[in-house]
Design a protein around this motif. Structure first.
Motif, PDB file in Angstrom:
ATOM      1  N   PHE A 175     -23.334  -9.493  27.317  1.00 33.85           N
ATOM      2  CA  PHE A 175     -22.119 -10.306  27.393  1.00 33.85           C
ATOM      3  C   PHE A 175     -20.901  -9.523  26.880  1.00 33.85           C
ATOM      4  O   PHE A 175     -19.779  -9.763  27.294  1.00 33.85           O
ATOM      5  N   LEU A 176     -21.140  -8.579  25.961  1.00 37.37           N
ATOM      6  CA  LEU A 176     -20.017  -7.769  25.465  1.00 37.37           C
ATOM      7  C   LEU A 176     -20.007  -6.387  26.118  1.00 37.37           C
ATOM      8  O   LEU A 176     -19.305  -5.485  25.666  1.00 37.37           O
ATOM      9  N   GLY A 177     -20.811  -6.227  27.146  1.00 40.04           N
ATOM     10  CA  GLY A 177     -20.854  -4.953  27.861  1.00 40.04           C
ATOM     11  C   GLY A 177     -21.938  -4.040  27.325  1.00 40.04           C
ATOM     12  O   GLY A 177     -22.496  -4.257  26.245  1.00 40.04           O
ATOM     13  N   HIS A 178     -22.233  -3.032  28.130  1.00 38.12           N
ATOM     14  CA  HIS A 178     -23.279  -2.073  27.758  1.00 38.12           C
ATOM     15  C   HIS A 178     -22.777  -1.138  26.655  1.00 38.12           C
ATOM     16  O   HIS A 178     -21.612  -0.718  26.651  1.00 38.12           O
ATOM     17  N   ALA A 179     -23.689  -0.816  25.754  1.00 41.29           N
ATOM     18  CA  ALA A 179     -23.417   0.152  24.670  1.00 41.29           C
ATOM     19  C   ALA A 179     -22.128  -0.185  23.925  1.00 41.29           C
ATOM     20  O   ALA A 179     -21.287   0.688  23.671  1.00 41.29           O
ATOM     21  N   HIS A 180     -21.978  -1.452  23.590  1.00 42.47           N
ATOM     22  CA  HIS A 180     -20.769  -1.865  22.847  1.00 42.47           C
ATOM     23  C   HIS A 180     -20.710  -1.080  21.523  1.00 42.47           C
ATOM     24  O   HIS A 180     -21.728  -0.957  20.833  1.00 42.47           O
ATOM     25  N   ALA A 193     -27.022 -13.515  24.554  1.00 42.00           N
ATOM     26  CA  ALA A 193     -25.655 -12.989  24.502  1.00 42.00           C
ATOM     27  C   ALA A 193     -25.320 -12.222  23.233  1.00 42.00           C
ATOM     28  O   ALA A 193     -24.395 -11.421  23.228  1.00 42.00           O
ATOM     29  N   ILE A 194     -26.077 -12.432  22.149  1.00 47.50           N
ATOM     30  CA  ILE A 194     -25.783 -11.673  20.922  1.00 47.50           C
ATOM     31  C   ILE A 194     -26.849 -10.616  20.650  1.00 47.50           C
ATOM     32  O   ILE A 194     -26.875 -10.009  19.587  1.00 47.50           O
ATOM     33  N   SER A 195     -27.732 -10.403  21.628  1.00 44.41           N
ATOM     34  CA  SER A 195     -28.847  -9.480  21.395  1.00 44.41           C
ATOM     35  C   SER A 195     -28.447  -8.020  21.574  1.00 44.41           C
ATOM     36  O   SER A 195     -29.167  -7.128  21.117  1.00 44.41           O
ATOM     37  N   GLY A 196     -27.337  -7.799  22.267  1.00 43.98           N
ATOM     38  CA  GLY A 196     -26.992  -6.412  22.590  1.00 43.98           C
ATOM     39  C   GLY A 196     -28.066  -5.762  23.444  1.00 43.98           C
ATOM     40  O   GLY A 196     -28.123  -4.543  23.574  1.00 43.98           O
ATOM     41  N   GLY A 197     -28.947  -6.573  24.011  1.00 43.16           N
ATOM     42  CA  GLY A 197     -30.011  -6.040  24.866  1.00 43.16           C
ATOM     43  C   GLY A 197     -31.293  -5.708  24.097  1.00 43.16           C
ATOM     44  O   GLY A 197     -32.274  -5.278  24.697  1.00 43.16           O
ATOM     45  N   LEU A 198     -31.277  -5.905  22.779  1.00 40.27           N
ATOM     46  CA  LEU A 198     -32.515  -5.663  22.018  1.00 40.27           C
ATOM     47  C   LEU A 198     -33.411  -6.896  22.106  1.00 40.27           C
ATOM     48  O   LEU A 198     -32.920  -8.010  22.317  1.00 40.27           O
ATOM     49  N   PRO A 199     -34.725  -6.715  21.943  1.00 40.83           N
ATOM     50  CA  PRO A 199     -35.620  -7.881  21.975  1.00 40.83           C
ATOM     51  C   PRO A 199     -35.278  -8.827  20.825  1.00 40.83           C
ATOM     52  O   PRO A 199     -35.361  -8.440  19.659  1.00 40.83           O
ATOM     53  N   PHE A 200     -34.863 -10.034  21.179  1.00 41.02           N
ATOM     54  CA  PHE A 200     -34.350 -10.940  20.155  1.00 41.02           C
ATOM     55  C   PHE A 200     -34.383 -12.373  20.649  1.00 41.02           C
ATOM     56  O   PHE A 200     -34.134 -12.641  21.824  1.00 41.02           O
ATOM     57  N   LYS A 254     -27.142 -15.553  39.433  1.00 42.31           N
ATOM     58  CA  LYS A 254     -25.786 -15.747  38.914  1.00 42.31           C
ATOM     59  C   LYS A 254     -24.913 -14.494  38.986  1.00 42.31           C
ATOM     60  O   LYS A 254     -25.417 -13.373  38.979  1.00 42.31           O
ATOM     61  N   PHE A 255     -23.620 -14.731  39.007  1.00 46.92           N
ATOM     62  CA  PHE A 255     -22.651 -13.731  38.562  1.00 46.92           C
ATOM     63  C   PHE A 255     -22.516 -13.954  37.063  1.00 46.92           C
ATOM     64  O   PHE A 255     -22.130 -15.052  36.630  1.00 46.92           O
ATOM     65  N   PHE A 256     -22.844 -12.943  36.250  1.00 45.95           N
ATOM     66  CA  PHE A 256     -22.564 -13.004  34.820  1.00 45.95           C
ATOM     67  C   PHE A 256     -21.297 -12.195  34.556  1.00 45.95           C
ATOM     68  O   PHE A 256     -21.236 -11.016  34.923  1.00 45.95           O
ATOM     69  N   VAL A 257     -20.319 -12.814  33.932  1.00 37.76           N
ATOM     70  CA  VAL A 257     -19.077 -12.105  33.617  1.00 37.76           C
ATOM     71  C   VAL A 257     -19.085 -11.768  32.133  1.00 37.76           C
ATOM     72  O   VAL A 257     -19.486 -12.593  31.303  1.00 37.76           O
ATOM     73  N   SER A 258     -18.662 -10.548  31.809  1.00 42.06           N
ATOM     74  CA  SER A 258     -18.692 -10.097  30.406  1.00 42.06           C
ATOM     75  C   SER A 258     -17.285 -10.024  29.832  1.00 42.06           C
ATOM     76  O   SER A 258     -16.290 -10.091  30.567  1.00 42.06           O
ATOM     77  N   THR A 259     -17.225  -9.813  28.530  1.00 35.46           N
ATOM     78  CA  THR A 259     -15.920  -9.689  27.863  1.00 35.46           C
ATOM     79  C   THR A 259     -15.243  -8.368  28.217  1.00 35.46           C
ATOM     80  O   THR A 259     -14.062  -8.188  27.914  1.00 35.46           O
ATOM     81  N   VAL A 260     -15.977  -7.433  28.827  1.00 36.05           N
ATOM     82  CA  VAL A 260     -15.366  -6.139  29.170  1.00 36.05           C
ATOM     83  C   VAL A 260     -15.058  -6.005  30.659  1.00 36.05           C
ATOM     84  O   VAL A 260     -14.639  -4.934  31.097  1.00 36.05           O
ATOM     85  N   HIS A 261     -15.278  -7.050  31.448  1.00 36.98           N
ATOM     86  CA  HIS A 261     -14.750  -7.019  32.811  1.00 36.98           C
ATOM     87  C   HIS A 261     -13.236  -7.187  32.718  1.00 36.98           C
ATOM     88  O   HIS A 261     -12.764  -8.213  32.205  1.00 36.98           O
ATOM     89  N   SER A 262     -12.506  -6.190  33.194  1.00 39.38           N
ATOM     90  CA  SER A 262     -11.040  -6.217  33.080  1.00 39.38           C
ATOM     91  C   SER A 262     -10.444  -6.986  34.258  1.00 39.38           C
ATOM     92  O   SER A 262     -11.144  -7.291  35.234  1.00 39.38           O
TER      93      SER A 262
END
Ligand SMILES: Cc1ncc(COP(=O)(O)O)c(C=O)c1O
Length: 438
Positions: free
Chosen positions: A70-75, A274-281, A409-417
């Motif tokens: 949700f906050l983009g890859h490799a935030h 959305a708060i996992s940053g992609g880690l198992p959580f 779905k289309f998932f939109v992130s906070t880093v889509h400009s």
């Protein structure tokens, strides 16, 4: 011709070799679920709103790992949190400071979450929420909604989104082989957005129900006004725990999830992506009197729920989640991401209408989906009979134009400009003729 400069490179020899190894060694090739085999790719990395494949194609990403990014890859906050903690050790079985910090933050942020338990995925979170509720109620059955997806455990896969031939309500059908026949008896199915029928089913089965579990945004079916509140009222009156599966909606629709966004507070919730940053959580949050069954109070009451495992409260996942929640608190962040997502959703709606392609674009601003069908879609049954060829074709057309979306779905992130949204709208506009021709 595409309006943007993207030209998709053919699969390289290196990528084809990787795909062959994937087929040889992976039981289901992770790719199989979400991409047309003709577009098979191996992802080698992601940064911000973009991912790269092993042939050197860079895609603007609306799949977002099925939501977690949700906050983009490799935030940078995620990378820093991992780097800071990984060198200090990250798995102890014993309670750790990162997990305590996160539990406290979650309790302050998620309305229903008086207490927290930590898990490793959304599936685990819904599974343990179910167990907690059943222990509290001392009843075995679960009510879920047709078409709702709660993960990959046996109960979650009853009458989920892949149900092509539904049974009469409230009977459940399995969406996978290998699920014990008995599970059909343990799951009661109701129609999402039909409060009257649902209340009737709940009342009929009240003496057997351990919980009512709902995706507050069910796939992309938006809850009708009063539906969630109606569930809240009837479950409260009967003392049946209401469980929100917030695996997708948590921290995405609002900082406090769907319970904040729609203004209805459940007894328990399952959260993850959305708060996992992609880690198992994953986590379960909820009423202290139910959550406490997992601790000493449960032991003393002879009603103890076991739900922890080796990796529960993993230091890296907990540190990342805490760091990302701080990022999500930035003033104006939700307004901005929601307005960008809404702009894309509206543009897609308008383009499909102008092209005279029957479709309903439904969901919320950062998680929505076009259903290629000519009538209102509000639950699983109303979504059946969609134009599958168009459904799949849209993904292919967008990949040809450098845009990756999942099959749903289309998932939109906070880093889509804003520029990314413009580019996507142009790619969609450019795709309409071919989409209509299918
Ligand atoms: C609403 C919902 N619940 C549960 C899950 C399962 O989560 P996980 O894939 O982390 O097990 C998902 C996954 O997409 C989901 O969308």
């Amino acid at each position: 011709m595409s309006n943007n400069s993207f030209v998709r490179k053919e699969s390289s020899e290196h990528e084809r070799a990787l795909l062959a190894r994937s087929d040889r060694h992976l039981a289901c090739g992770i790719r199989s679920a979400s991409i047309n085999p003709a577009y098979s790719m191996v992802i080698t990395g992601g940064k911000g709103a973009r991912v790269t494949d092993a042939s050197g194609n860079e895609y603007l990403d609306y799949l977002l790992g099925s939501g977690p990014m949700f906050l983009g890859h490799a935030h940078p906050a995620m990378v820093a949190a991992v780097q800071q903690r990984v060198a200090e050790g990250n798995s102890f079985l014993l309670t750790n400071d990162a997990a305590i910090d996160l539990a406290e933050t979650l309790s302050e942020t998620v309305p229903c979450a008086e207490k927290i338990s930590f898990h490793n995925s959304g599936s685990e979170a819904t599974y343990f929420a179910l167990r907690l509720a059943r222990a509290y109620r001392k009843r075995d059955k679960m009510l879920k909604f047709e078409g709702a997806y709660h993960g990959m455990h046996d109960h979650a896969l009853m009458s989920a989104q892949w149900t092509m031939k539904p049974a009469d309500f409230p009977h459940a059908v399995p969406n996978s082989a290998g699920i014990p026949v008995q599970t059909r008896e343990d799951v009661v199915i109701a129609p999402f957005n039909d409060l009257e029928t649902t209340i009737e089913i709940i009342r009929t089965h009240a003496d057997e129900l351990g919980c009512v579990m709902v995706e507050p945004l069910c796939r992309t079916f938006v809850p009708r006004p009063g539906f969630l509140q109606g569930l809240r009222d009837v479950t409260r009156a009967l003392d049946i725990p209401l469980v929100f599966d917030e695996v997708v909606t948590g921290f995405r629709l609002a900082l406090g999830g769907a319970q904040e966004f729609y203004g209805v507070v459940p007894d328990l919730c399952a959260g993850a992506k959305a708060i996992s940053g992609g880690l198992p959580f994953g986590f379960v949050g909820g009423r202290a009197d139910i959550m406490d069954l997992a601790g000493r109070a449960g032991v003393e009451a002879g009603n103890h729920v076991r739900l922890t495992g080796t990796y529960s409260g993993n230091v890296l996942a907990a540190s990342v989640a805490s760091a990302l929640i701080q990022e999500l608190k930035a003033p104006g962040l939700y307004e901005q991401v929601n307005s960008r997502g809404q702009r894309l959703k509206n543009a897609l709606t308008d383009l499909l209408r102008s092209a005279d392609i029957p479709a309903q674009v439904i969901g919320e601003a950062t998680a929505f989906q076009p259903w290629f069908i000519d009538h209102e879609v509000y639950d699983h049954r109303s979504s059946l009979g969609l134009h599958w060829k168009r459904h799949f074709k849209l993904q292919d057309l967008l990949l040809d134009r450098g845009i990756l979306k999942g099959q749903e779905k289309f998932f939109v992130s906070t880093v889509h400009s804003d520029a990314d949204i413009d580019l996507t709208i142009a790619a969609l506009a450019d795709s309409m003729d071919e989409l209509k021709a299918v």
